[in-house]
Design an enzyme around this catalytic site. Sequence first.
Site, PDB file in Angstrom:
ATOM      1  N   ASP A 147       0.788  -1.239   0.000  1.00 38.15           N
ATOM      2  CA  ASP A 147       0.000   0.000   0.000  1.00 38.15           C
ATOM      3  C   ASP A 147       0.816   1.283   0.000  1.00 38.15           C
ATOM      4  OD1 ASP A 147      -2.650  -0.994  -0.098  1.00 38.15           O
ATOM      5  OD2 ASP A 147      -2.436  -1.680   1.951  1.00 38.15           O
ATOM      6  N   ASP A 197      -6.419  -3.940  -5.907  1.00 38.14           N
ATOM      7  CA  ASP A 197      -6.107  -2.627  -5.352  1.00 38.14           C
ATOM      8  C   ASP A 197      -4.674  -2.178  -5.668  1.00 38.14           C
ATOM      9  OD1 ASP A 197      -7.686  -4.534  -4.019  1.00 38.14           O
ATOM     10  OD2 ASP A 197      -7.936  -3.290  -2.257  1.00 38.14           O
TER      11      ASP A 197
HETATM   12  N1  GLY Z   1      -7.269  -1.527  -0.479  1.00 39.39           N
HETATM   13  C1  GLY Z   1      -8.193  -2.045   0.438  1.00 39.39           C
HETATM   14  C2  GLY Z   1      -9.579  -1.686   0.153  1.00 39.39           C
HETATM   15  O1  GLY Z   1      -9.915  -1.160  -0.911  1.00 39.39           O
HETATM   16  O2  GLY Z   1     -10.401  -1.911   1.015  1.00 39.39           O
END
Ligand code: GLY
Length: 405
Positions: free
Chosen positions: A111, A174
């Site tokens: 992330d 994601d």
């Molecule tokens: N990246 C985690 C979510 O979208 O919840």
Amino acid sequence: MKYIKILPFLLLGQVHAQPKLNVDQALTYCVDQAAKISATLPTTAPNLPRNILNGKTQWKYIDYKDWTSGFWPGTLWYVYEYTKDPKWRAKADSFSRELTPLAYSKAIDHDLGFQMYCSFGNGLRLTGNPDYKKILLATADTLATLFNPKVGTILSWPRPVPNMEWPQHNTIMDNMINLELLFWASKNGGSKKLYDIAVSHATTTMNNHFRPDYTSYHVVVYDKETGKKIKGVTHQGYADNSMWARGQSWAIYGYTMTYRETKDPKFLEFAQKVSDVYLERLPHDLIPYWDFSAPGVDSPDRPNAPKDASAAAVTASALLELSTFVLDKTKAQMYRTKAEQMLATLSSAAYQSRSVNDAFLLHSTGHKPNNSEVDASINYADYYYIEALLRAKKLREEKGILSKL
Ligand code: GLY
């Protein structure tokens, strides 16, 4: 008699009437809410607002390690961009700097792109501060340590997660968003290999993460030695084969951005395919349920399945950008109109928090299978909402959506 005949059409017209977007009114609302949030923040960490659960009015605060830590600083940069008030610039700078250790620590999660590009990335775009550039370049190198060349993607979760067959290699949809940091770094003094990593990740994901109808798996698990796909599964969606709303919105945003950075037409075509299936299956107000296949979502009476305003905000922002790339004028206009309609609905009393709480938006869903952040206010919904509003404003003013101050 005449009235009786036209009444149903009038009513139908009312039911499906789309509110109009008043972009400055919505942006001013965001600034006012941000001022309220700002006034009640703790003075020491954890002091980054993450969510307000349904029925509550108090933010849950997190520190820089949380995957959502970049969204509050990023929101502050957007507030600064809109107001041009140095007071907001100082706040955005201070909250961004809390994330600095991420650039220089071992990567514990993919992330980093979300965290650092939303905060320092916007800061650099708006101020040109060389400190931010240094931090972003270091972060890109840190993120790249998670790339597995045998698979061709960046590892999302370098740890055991249920159903992910650790130590095999997992990649979640994601993760596409993190590529923006790598593209930027490769063009701004970082290694050219970062560009190749980003293209490899986008291509491998395109080949493995989608079903024939262009809906996406949330997660793909790969054999870490051979690179072979083991399985496509879900983590936050309803089922392995369902279209989890925010996952698809990450795909829409990710492939639009990948086209911007590569200018490879295959990514532009793909961005449209993944957008079109999402748009075709939306409910009338254009705000998706948390998963397009959640129980009852297809039934005509639409039961009380939770919505996900965050997916709508991410998608609206992405479609505004996509509309600037698509050559077919009718299709480009369709994407822009849909995005503006999404933003108009998000800006209505049904979705804005207003006096309910200090967030910008209500009705986002974080992790329904875990029963966490269901029908809540969440920081990334607010971030992508204000980003999309600024993009809508710039398009109306015929400016580039990534323009500087
Ligand atoms: N990246 C985690 C979510 O979208 O919840």
